[in-house]
Design a protein around this motif. Structure first.
Motif, PDB file in Angstrom:
ATOM      1  N   ASN A  53      -8.666  -1.747  10.109  1.00 28.40           N
ATOM      2  CA  ASN A  53     -10.099  -2.040  10.057  1.00 28.40           C
ATOM      3  C   ASN A  53     -10.935  -0.764  10.106  1.00 28.40           C
ATOM      4  N   ARG A  54     -10.263   0.393  10.089  1.00 24.10           N
ATOM      5  CA  ARG A  54     -10.943   1.687  10.019  1.00 24.10           C
ATOM      6  C   ARG A  54     -10.319   2.513   8.904  1.00 24.10           C
ATOM      7  N   ILE A  55     -11.095   3.440   8.369  1.00 26.23           N
ATOM      8  CA  ILE A  55     -10.595   4.208   7.229  1.00 26.23           C
ATOM      9  C   ILE A  55      -9.527   5.218   7.625  1.00 26.23           C
ATOM     10  N   ALA A  56      -9.440   5.557   8.920  1.00 25.58           N
ATOM     11  CA  ALA A  56      -8.493   6.593   9.331  1.00 25.58           C
ATOM     12  C   ALA A  56      -7.864   6.261  10.677  1.00 25.58           C
ATOM     13  N   LEU A  57      -6.603   6.651  10.821  1.00 25.10           N
ATOM     14  CA  LEU A  57      -5.920   6.561  12.110  1.00 25.10           C
ATOM     15  C   LEU A  57      -4.776   7.570  12.119  1.00 25.10           C
ATOM     16  N   ILE A  58      -4.255   7.838  13.306  1.00 27.54           N
ATOM     17  CA  ILE A  58      -3.148   8.778  13.456  1.00 27.54           C
ATOM     18  C   ILE A  58      -2.004   8.081  14.177  1.00 27.54           C
ATOM     19  N   ALA A  59      -0.854   8.043  13.525  1.00 24.93           N
ATOM     20  CA  ALA A  59       0.342   7.456  14.128  1.00 24.93           C
ATOM     21  C   ALA A  59       1.280   8.578  14.553  1.00 24.93           C
ATOM     22  N   SER A  60       2.033   8.343  15.614  1.00 25.61           N
ATOM     23  CA  SER A  60       2.935   9.373  16.139  1.00 25.61           C
ATOM     24  C   SER A  60       4.299   8.775  16.441  1.00 25.61           C
ATOM     25  N   GLN A  88     -15.740  -0.600   3.883  1.00 26.68           N
ATOM     26  CA  GLN A  88     -17.055  -0.154   3.435  1.00 26.68           C
ATOM     27  C   GLN A  88     -18.150  -0.274   4.488  1.00 26.68           C
ATOM     28  N   ASN A  89     -17.908  -1.011   5.573  1.00 26.22           N
ATOM     29  CA  ASN A  89     -18.983  -1.151   6.553  1.00 26.22           C
ATOM     30  C   ASN A  89     -19.068   0.092   7.438  1.00 26.22           C
ATOM     31  N   VAL A  90     -20.196   0.242   8.101  1.00 23.74           N
ATOM     32  CA  VAL A  90     -20.473   1.438   8.900  1.00 23.74           C
ATOM     33  C   VAL A  90     -19.449   1.616  10.012  1.00 23.74           C
ATOM     34  N   GLU A  91     -19.080   0.528  10.674  1.00 20.97           N
ATOM     35  CA  GLU A  91     -18.148   0.618  11.798  1.00 20.97           C
ATOM     36  C   GLU A  91     -16.782   1.125  11.352  1.00 20.97           C
ATOM     37  N   GLU A 132       0.829  -1.205   0.000  1.00 20.51           N
ATOM     38  CA  GLU A 132       0.000   0.000   0.000  1.00 20.51           C
ATOM     39  C   GLU A 132       0.864   1.256   0.000  1.00 20.51           C
ATOM     40  N   LYS A 133       0.376   2.318  -0.611  1.00 19.38           N
ATOM     41  CA  LYS A 133       1.157   3.558  -0.652  1.00 19.38           C
ATOM     42  C   LYS A 133       1.340   4.143   0.742  1.00 19.38           C
ATOM     43  N   GLU A 134       0.404   3.837   1.666  1.00 23.00           N
ATOM     44  CA  GLU A 134       0.543   4.302   3.048  1.00 23.00           C
ATOM     45  C   GLU A 134       1.387   3.349   3.892  1.00 23.00           C
ATOM     46  N   SER A 135       1.681   2.167   3.351  1.00 24.67           N
ATOM     47  CA  SER A 135       2.421   1.101   4.052  1.00 24.67           C
ATOM     48  C   SER A 135       1.670   0.587   5.275  1.00 24.67           C
ATOM     49  N   ILE A 136       0.349   0.721   5.275  1.00 28.10           N
ATOM     50  CA  ILE A 136      -0.430   0.273   6.427  1.00 28.10           C
ATOM     51  C   ILE A 136      -1.853  -0.063   5.987  1.00 28.10           C
ATOM     52  N   LEU A 190       1.389  11.519  11.895  1.00 25.86           N
ATOM     53  CA  LEU A 190       1.108  11.033  10.549  1.00 25.86           C
ATOM     54  C   LEU A 190      -0.374  10.699  10.475  1.00 25.86           C
ATOM     55  N   VAL A 191      -1.105  11.481   9.691  1.00 24.17           N
ATOM     56  CA  VAL A 191      -2.555  11.342   9.597  1.00 24.17           C
ATOM     57  C   VAL A 191      -2.899  10.523   8.360  1.00 24.17           C
ATOM     58  N   TYR A 192      -3.501   9.362   8.573  1.00 25.96           N
ATOM     59  CA  TYR A 192      -3.878   8.485   7.470  1.00 25.96           C
ATOM     60  C   TYR A 192      -5.389   8.498   7.279  1.00 25.96           C
ATOM     61  N   HIS A 193      -5.817   8.472   6.026  1.00 27.71           N
ATOM     62  CA  HIS A 193      -7.247   8.381   5.734  1.00 27.71           C
ATOM     63  C   HIS A 193      -7.442   7.535   4.482  1.00 27.71           C
ATOM     64  N   SER A 194      -8.655   7.059   4.265  1.00 25.42           N
ATOM     65  CA  SER A 194      -8.995   6.193   3.123  1.00 25.42           C
ATOM     66  C   SER A 194      -8.139   4.929   3.098  1.00 25.42           C
ATOM     67  N   LEU A 195      -7.860   4.389   4.279  1.00 25.26           N
ATOM     68  CA  LEU A 195      -7.051   3.176   4.359  1.00 25.26           C
ATOM     69  C   LEU A 195      -7.835   1.960   3.875  1.00 25.26           C
ATOM     70  N   LYS A 196      -7.117   1.003   3.304  1.00 25.49           N
ATOM     71  CA  LYS A 196      -7.735  -0.265   2.916  1.00 25.49           C
ATOM     72  C   LYS A 196      -7.883  -1.146   4.146  1.00 25.49           C
ATOM     73  N   ASN A 197      -8.804  -2.119   4.053  1.00 22.15           N
ATOM     74  CA  ASN A 197      -9.004  -2.999   5.201  1.00 22.15           C
ATOM     75  C   ASN A 197      -7.859  -3.997   5.334  1.00 22.15           C
ATOM     76  N   LEU A 198      -7.916  -4.831   6.340  1.00 22.75           N
ATOM     77  CA  LEU A 198      -6.797  -5.717   6.664  1.00 22.75           C
ATOM     78  C   LEU A 198      -6.497  -6.731   5.569  1.00 22.75           C
ATOM     79  N   SER A 199      -7.480  -6.981   4.692  1.00 26.00           N
ATOM     80  CA  SER A 199      -7.279  -7.919   3.588  1.00 26.00           C
ATOM     81  C   SER A 199      -6.950  -7.220   2.278  1.00 26.00           C
TER      82      SER A 199
END
Length: 268
Positions: free
Chosen positions: A186-193, A217-220, A179-183, A203-212
């Protein structure tokens, strides 16, 4: 995790130009893709058109690109085209097939390097390009905190080996070189420090792919966790106090994320 190891001024402009990726003397890639290159990672799939490479005319080709240092110490562009058939690394036997089929997301194996020393290598399979990726785990950058939760030594070791790491706020993530984010998470966004001598790098990540590797796409997965919201607020506080030493991402995007946090709510 994306931590810049190259300078943007080092990127080989002439090689980008050969691929038709320069416009008005600027590399015509998104900032996310440029960040991926500067972090030693790969871009997303790019469609290149009307190329003349080594005297061969190519009308259209889909590739990912990356950069690495050559023997002269200069950055060199590498192309990762979509292969018709994967070329299996010599270090892998039956495991290669398991990676191709998605039975295993990755695996770590001890491999002898050119210098004769044994190294732990993380192997993955990029389904988009049908290419095996080998990463020396000692070169993987590991965050100190994710969504404001400090990672334990065991969690850092798990991340470095491509294993899933779970947080108290329900977020699960792992390293993914494809992945271009290297991560992936299970959520579309997270913040690493990363904690530095002079402050904290966010490092603010968004639109992340799921673990697979698919879309979240799910609500959670679309809900921003409480840990994410707290980390985002801390980022703005540190920035205002001059303690946020390094920022990854566009300020407009980060401000937009803050507004989305307020409007969409948080979850545990």
């Amino acid at each position: 995790m994306q931590t810049k190891i190259y300078k943007e001024s080092e990127l080989p402009m002439n090689q980008f130009q050969e691929l038709g990726l320069v416009k008005d003397n600027q590399i015509s890639l998104s900032q996310e893709n440029i960040n991926a290159l500067l972090s030693g990672g790969r871009t997303e799939i790019l469609r290149l058109k009307n190329l003349n490479l080594d005297g061969e005319q190519i009308e259209e080709i889909d590739v990912k690109i990356s950069v690495s240092r050559n023997e002269a110490g200069e950055l060199e562009l590498k192309q990762h085209p979509v292969y018709k058939q994967a070329i299996r690394p010599q270090a892998l036997t039956l495991e290669a097939r398991e990676l191709e089929l998605g039975i295993r997301e990755n695996l770590v194996k001890m491999v002898k390097g050119e210098d004769g020393k044994d190294r732990e290598i993380l192997f993955e399979f990029d389904k988009e390009t049908r290419e095996f990726i080998a990463t020396d785990i000692s070169r993987i950058n590991v965050p100190d905190l994710v969504n404001n939760q400090e990672l334990t030594a065991a969690q850092k070791d798990a991340y470095r080996k491509g294993k899933e790491v779970s947080l108290d706020d329900g977020t699960t993530f792992r390293f993914a070189a494809a992945e271009k984010e290297s991560i992936r998470a299970n959520r579309i966004a997270l913040i690493a420090s990363i904690i530095l001598d002079g402050g904290i790098s966010y490092l603010v990540y968004h639109s992340l792919k799921n673990l697979s590797g698919g879309k979240n796409q799910n609500v959670e997965s679309e809900r921003l966790s409480e840990g994410y919201s707290t980390a985002l607020q801390d980022f703005h506080d540190q920035l205002e106090n001059g303690k946020a030493q390094k920022i990854t991402g566009d300020n407009n995007e980060i401000n937009q994320q803050k507004e989305e946090t307020r409007s969409r709510g948080v979850s545990r």
